[in-house]
Scaffold this motif. Structure first.
Motif, PDB file in Angstrom:
ATOM      1  N   PHE A 242      44.858  40.829  28.916  1.00  0.00           N
ATOM      2  CA  PHE A 242      43.729  40.029  29.386  1.00  0.00           C
ATOM      3  C   PHE A 242      42.716  40.921  30.110  1.00  0.00           C
ATOM      4  N   LYS A 243      43.195  41.785  31.002  1.00  0.00           N
ATOM      5  CA  LYS A 243      42.305  42.689  31.738  1.00  0.00           C
ATOM      6  C   LYS A 243      41.594  43.649  30.789  1.00  0.00           C
TER       7      LYS A 243
ATOM      8  N   GLY B 129      32.936  43.680  28.739  1.00  0.00           N
ATOM      9  CA  GLY B 129      31.951  43.846  29.801  1.00  0.00           C
ATOM     10  C   GLY B 129      31.891  42.669  30.752  1.00  0.00           C
ATOM     11  N   LEU B 130      32.988  41.926  30.841  1.00  0.00           N
ATOM     12  CA  LEU B 130      33.048  40.763  31.725  1.00  0.00           C
ATOM     13  C   LEU B 130      33.616  41.155  33.081  1.00  0.00           C
ATOM     14  N   PRO B 131      33.298  40.369  34.110  1.00  0.00           N
ATOM     15  CA  PRO B 131      33.834  40.688  35.440  1.00  0.00           C
ATOM     16  C   PRO B 131      35.343  40.463  35.495  1.00  0.00           C
ATOM     17  N   LYS B 132      35.966  41.087  36.457  1.00  0.00           N
ATOM     18  CA  LYS B 132      37.411  40.910  36.655  1.00  0.00           C
ATOM     19  C   LYS B 132      37.689  39.488  37.117  1.00  0.00           C
TER      20      LYS B 132
ATOM     21  N   LEU C   6      41.378  30.973  34.341  1.00  0.00           N
ATOM     22  CA  LEU C   6      41.098  30.231  33.107  1.00  0.00           C
ATOM     23  C   LEU C   6      41.531  28.774  33.250  1.00  0.00           C
ATOM     24  N   ARG C   7      42.620  28.551  33.938  1.00  0.00           N
ATOM     25  CA  ARG C   7      43.122  27.188  34.185  1.00  0.00           C
ATOM     26  C   ARG C   7      42.112  26.388  35.008  1.00  0.00           C
ATOM     27  N   HIS C   8      41.610  27.014  36.074  1.00  0.00           N
ATOM     28  CA  HIS C   8      40.624  26.338  36.923  1.00  0.00           C
ATOM     29  C   HIS C   8      39.329  26.060  36.168  1.00  0.00           C
TER      30      HIS C   8
ATOM     31  N   GLU D 197      47.143  15.404  33.824  1.00  0.00           N
ATOM     32  CA  GLU D 197      48.265  15.530  32.885  1.00  0.00           C
ATOM     33  C   GLU D 197      48.227  16.877  32.165  1.00  0.00           C
ATOM     34  N   ARG D 198      47.041  17.311  31.762  1.00  0.00           N
ATOM     35  CA  ARG D 198      46.919  18.603  31.069  1.00  0.00           C
ATOM     36  C   ARG D 198      47.345  19.761  31.968  1.00  0.00           C
ATOM     37  N   LEU D 199      47.053  19.640  33.267  1.00  0.00           N
ATOM     38  CA  LEU D 199      47.416  20.695  34.210  1.00  0.00           C
ATOM     39  C   LEU D 199      48.889  20.619  34.625  1.00  0.00           C
TER      40      LEU D 199
END
Length: 91
Positions: free
Chosen positions: A15-16, A23-26, A32-34, A52-54
């Motif tokens: 993922f990192k 070129g995306l931020p850390k 991703l869940r949030h 329910e999904r969470l």
């Protein structure tokens, strides 16, 4: 190999690496869940579905965690109710 468990460390490392190459931020994988929950709530998905999904044990956990992203929730509810009431009156 297919059908084997994914080592969480390998997942995070991959993922990192993907973030960096794009070129995306850390960010944390958990972010991703949030993001998923926030976007669903903002598009008007019912909080119970998001809960329910969470995998939350109850909707209160979801609302306590994510209600800050919906500051206009009360006003929007009033507007929807008013619209429904006025449409019924016109019939």
């Amino acid at each position: 190999m297919l059908g084997t468990l994914v080592n969480p460390r390998n997942l995070v490392r991959s993922f990192k690496r993907i973030l960096k190459s794009a070129g995306l931020p850390k960010l944390r994988f958990h972010d991703l869940r949030h993001t998923h929950a926030t976007l669903m709530l903002r598009q008007g998905e019912h909080p119970k579905i998001v809960s329910e999904r969470l995998g939350h044990s109850n909707i209160r956990i979801t609302m306590d965690t994510y209600s800050h992203v919906l500051p206009n929730m009360q006003q929007e509810a009033v507007e929807r109710f008013e619209k429904m009431f006025l449409e019924d009156e016109e019939k």
